[in-house]
Scaffold this motif. Structure first.
Motif, PDB file in Angstrom:
ATOM      1  N   ASP A  50       0.870  -1.171   0.000  1.00 10.44           N
ATOM      2  CA  ASP A  50       0.000   0.000   0.000  1.00 10.44           C
ATOM      3  C   ASP A  50       0.909   1.222   0.000  1.00 10.44           C
ATOM      4  O   ASP A  50       1.506   1.575   1.009  1.00 10.44           O
ATOM      5  N   LEU A  51       1.001   1.868  -1.161  1.00 14.30           N
ATOM      6  CA  LEU A  51       1.951   2.956  -1.379  1.00 14.30           C
ATOM      7  C   LEU A  51       1.276   4.294  -1.073  1.00 14.30           C
ATOM      8  O   LEU A  51       0.395   4.738  -1.803  1.00 14.30           O
ATOM      9  N   GLY A  52       1.689   4.926   0.024  1.00 10.94           N
ATOM     10  CA  GLY A  52       1.020   6.140   0.476  1.00 10.94           C
ATOM     11  C   GLY A  52      -0.252   5.770   1.208  1.00 10.94           C
ATOM     12  O   GLY A  52      -1.352   6.151   0.817  1.00 10.94           O
ATOM     13  N   CYS A  53      -0.102   5.040   2.286  1.00 11.90           N
ATOM     14  CA  CYS A  53      -1.246   4.401   2.944  1.00 11.90           C
ATOM     15  C   CYS A  53      -2.135   5.379   3.711  1.00 11.90           C
ATOM     16  O   CYS A  53      -3.261   5.033   4.064  1.00 11.90           O
ATOM     17  N   GLY A  54      -1.636   6.591   4.014  1.00  4.36           N
ATOM     18  CA  GLY A  54      -2.473   7.588   4.682  1.00  4.36           C
ATOM     19  C   GLY A  54      -3.041   7.101   5.999  1.00  4.36           C
ATOM     20  O   GLY A  54      -2.315   6.721   6.917  1.00  4.36           O
ATOM     21  N   SER A  55      -4.351   7.072   6.090  1.00  2.00           N
ATOM     22  CA  SER A  55      -5.032   6.675   7.328  1.00  2.00           C
ATOM     23  C   SER A  55      -4.925   5.183   7.619  1.00  2.00           C
ATOM     24  O   SER A  55      -5.234   4.742   8.722  1.00  2.00           O
ATOM     25  N   GLY A  56      -4.528   4.399   6.615  1.00  2.00           N
ATOM     26  CA  GLY A  56      -4.493   2.947   6.789  1.00  2.00           C
ATOM     27  C   GLY A  56      -5.801   2.272   6.435  1.00  2.00           C
ATOM     28  O   GLY A  56      -5.934   1.055   6.584  1.00  2.00           O
ATOM     29  N   PHE A 109       6.394  -8.280  -3.924  1.00  2.00           N
ATOM     30  CA  PHE A 109       4.948  -8.051  -3.831  1.00  2.00           C
ATOM     31  C   PHE A 109       4.200  -8.641  -5.023  1.00  2.00           C
ATOM     32  O   PHE A 109       4.673  -8.604  -6.154  1.00  2.00           O
ATOM     33  N   THR A 110       3.024  -9.172  -4.736  1.00  2.00           N
ATOM     34  CA  THR A 110       2.156  -9.625  -5.824  1.00  2.00           C
ATOM     35  C   THR A 110       1.344  -8.470  -6.389  1.00  2.00           C
ATOM     36  O   THR A 110       0.791  -8.580  -7.497  1.00  2.00           O
ATOM     37  N   SER A 111       1.266  -7.363  -5.648  1.00  2.00           N
ATOM     38  CA  SER A 111       0.468  -6.234  -6.118  1.00  2.00           C
ATOM     39  C   SER A 111       0.859  -4.955  -5.385  1.00  2.00           C
ATOM     40  O   SER A 111       1.372  -4.989  -4.261  1.00  2.00           O
ATOM     41  N   ILE A 112       0.601  -3.839  -6.060  1.00  2.00           N
ATOM     42  CA  ILE A 112       0.837  -2.517  -5.489  1.00  2.00           C
ATOM     43  C   ILE A 112      -0.463  -1.729  -5.583  1.00  2.00           C
ATOM     44  O   ILE A 112      -1.096  -1.676  -6.635  1.00  2.00           O
ATOM     45  N   TRP A 113      -0.847  -1.113  -4.471  1.00  2.00           N
ATOM     46  CA  TRP A 113      -2.026  -0.256  -4.407  1.00  2.00           C
ATOM     47  C   TRP A 113      -1.524   1.169  -4.172  1.00  2.00           C
ATOM     48  O   TRP A 113      -1.003   1.484  -3.111  1.00  2.00           O
ATOM     49  N   ALA A 114      -1.647   2.024  -5.192  1.00  2.00           N
ATOM     50  CA  ALA A 114      -1.162   3.410  -5.106  1.00  2.00           C
ATOM     51  C   ALA A 114      -2.328   4.354  -5.353  1.00  2.00           C
ATOM     52  O   ALA A 114      -2.400   5.027  -6.381  1.00  2.00           O
ATOM     53  N   ASN A 132      10.946   1.525 -10.994  1.00  2.00           N
ATOM     54  CA  ASN A 132      11.462   1.004  -9.717  1.00  2.00           C
ATOM     55  C   ASN A 132      10.404   0.183  -8.992  1.00  2.00           C
ATOM     56  O   ASN A 132      10.709  -0.870  -8.407  1.00  2.00           O
ATOM     57  N   LEU A 133       9.175   0.638  -9.034  1.00  2.00           N
ATOM     58  CA  LEU A 133       8.099  -0.094  -8.371  1.00  2.00           C
ATOM     59  C   LEU A 133       7.806  -1.413  -9.075  1.00  2.00           C
ATOM     60  O   LEU A 133       7.536  -2.429  -8.425  1.00  2.00           O
ATOM     61  N   LEU A 134       7.876  -1.422 -10.388  1.00  2.00           N
ATOM     62  CA  LEU A 134       7.609  -2.656 -11.117  1.00  2.00           C
ATOM     63  C   LEU A 134       8.635  -3.746 -10.811  1.00  2.00           C
ATOM     64  O   LEU A 134       8.318  -4.931 -10.891  1.00  2.00           O
ATOM     65  N   THR A 135       9.852  -3.363 -10.435  1.00  2.00           N
ATOM     66  CA  THR A 135      10.846  -4.374 -10.059  1.00  2.00           C
ATOM     67  C   THR A 135      10.473  -5.071  -8.757  1.00  2.00           C
ATOM     68  O   THR A 135      10.978  -6.156  -8.462  1.00  2.00           O
ATOM     69  N   THR A 136       9.599  -4.454  -7.960  1.00  2.00           N
ATOM     70  CA  THR A 136       9.203  -5.069  -6.691  1.00  2.00           C
ATOM     71  C   THR A 136       8.071  -6.077  -6.872  1.00  2.00           C
ATOM     72  O   THR A 136       7.723  -6.782  -5.928  1.00  2.00           O
ATOM     73  N   LEU A 137       7.489  -6.132  -8.078  1.00  2.00           N
ATOM     74  CA  LEU A 137       6.363  -7.031  -8.338  1.00  2.00           C
ATOM     75  C   LEU A 137       6.823  -8.410  -8.787  1.00  2.00           C
ATOM     76  O   LEU A 137       7.792  -8.548  -9.539  1.00  2.00           O
ATOM     77  N   THR A 138       6.099  -9.415  -8.356  1.00  2.00           N
ATOM     78  CA  THR A 138       6.306 -10.760  -8.887  1.00  2.00           C
ATOM     79  C   THR A 138       5.819 -10.806 -10.333  1.00  2.00           C
ATOM     80  O   THR A 138       5.134  -9.896 -10.807  1.00  2.00           O
ATOM     81  N   ASP A 139       6.169 -11.871 -11.054  1.00  2.00           N
ATOM     82  CA  ASP A 139       5.671 -12.039 -12.417  1.00  2.00           C
ATOM     83  C   ASP A 139       4.144 -12.041 -12.392  1.00  2.00           C
ATOM     84  O   ASP A 139       3.527 -12.663 -11.520  1.00  2.00           O
ATOM     85  N   GLU A 140       3.545 -11.346 -13.324  1.00  2.00           N
ATOM     86  CA  GLU A 140       2.094 -11.202 -13.445  1.00  2.00           C
ATOM     87  C   GLU A 140       1.476 -10.430 -12.278  1.00  2.00           C
ATOM     88  O   GLU A 140       0.261 -10.470 -12.071  1.00  2.00           O
ATOM     89  N   GLY A 141       2.309  -9.712 -11.530  1.00  2.00           N
ATOM     90  CA  GLY A 141       1.778  -8.872 -10.463  1.00  2.00           C
ATOM     91  C   GLY A 141       1.008  -7.692 -11.032  1.00  2.00           C
ATOM     92  O   GLY A 141       1.203  -7.304 -12.195  1.00  2.00           O
ATOM     93  N   ASN A 142       0.113  -7.117 -10.225  1.00  2.00           N
ATOM     94  CA  ASN A 142      -0.670  -5.981 -10.709  1.00  2.00           C
ATOM     95  C   ASN A 142      -0.384  -4.727  -9.891  1.00  2.00           C
ATOM     96  O   ASN A 142       0.121  -4.786  -8.767  1.00  2.00           O
ATOM     97  N   PHE A 143      -0.704  -3.592 -10.473  1.00  2.00           N
ATOM     98  CA  PHE A 143      -0.323  -2.287  -9.944  1.00  2.00           C
ATOM     99  C   PHE A 143      -1.462  -1.321 -10.252  1.00  2.00           C
ATOM    100  O   PHE A 143      -1.743  -1.029 -11.416  1.00  2.00           O
TER     101      PHE A 143
END
Length: 206
Positions: A50-56, A109-114, A132-143
């Protein structure tokens, strides 16, 4: 170099009011397409950033579904409040955009929520950050990422904003080196007192 100092100072100074304004916003219309695009594997094998999670708010929603969640924000005040108000099943970290390349997150990560977070990055700096963020994803990960719909950059109440539209996204994505497929769509702000349009992007890493 991304300079978030003024924007982060705003969130540090206004953490309580920001949380009050955003913690109860209904996000289910965005959660479902994000979850539908997760790689096929059990929930306990999913790891969401969770990128920029704010309040959580969103971190807790995903954690309650059984996903592993790492929640980051550049505002230490927001992170500290999120830790207090939510349980400890989430890995809360104060990490700025500048620090992301130095994290040990390769294919973690399997996914990024921004959600409404990358909009605080200058347009010309977004391709490198997205790479840079895409390098943190597994294959077929979503963003998933969202921006206010528009074609400009501006400062409002001390915060920097980068708007996005179809033309700006088409130009930007040509500068991203990683292969991906994407879908874009518009939504209306979910807050009761707003009628702004948002530009949504769902990326699937190839």
């Amino acid at each position: 170099m991304i300079n978030q100092s003024n924007t982060l100072a705003f969130y540090d100074s206004n953490a309580n009011s920001f949380i009050e304004q955003t913690i109860s916003v209904a996000m289910h219309r965005l959660y479902q397409p994000f979850i539908d695009n997760l790689p096929i594997r059990p929930s306990n094998q999913q790891h969401i950033l969770d990128l920029g999670c704010g309040s959580g708010r969103d971190s807790m929603h995903f954690a309650n579904l059984g996903f592993n969640v790492t929640a980051i924000d550049g505002s230490r005040e927001l992170i500290e409040r999120a830790k207090i108000h939510h349980n400890d099943i989430i890995d809360w970290q104060c990490v700025t955009f500048e620090q992301i390349p130095f994290q040990d997150w390769y294919k973690r990560f399997t996914s990024i929520w921004a959600c409404a977070s990358l909009l605080h990055v200058h347009y010309e700096e977004l391709p490198e950050l997205v790479d840079n963020l895409l390098t943190t994803l597994t294959d077929e990960g979503n963003f998933y990422a969202s921006f206010k719909h528009g074609n400009s950059e501006h400062v409002y109440n001390g915060r920097f904003f980068c708007d996005m539209n179809e033309e700006r996204w088409e130009t930007l994505k040509q500068k991203i080196t990683h292969g991906f497929k994407e879908e874009t769509w518009l939504t209306i702000d979910q807050r009761a007192d707003r009628n702004e349009k948002w530009f949504n992007i769902m990326i699937k890493r190839c």
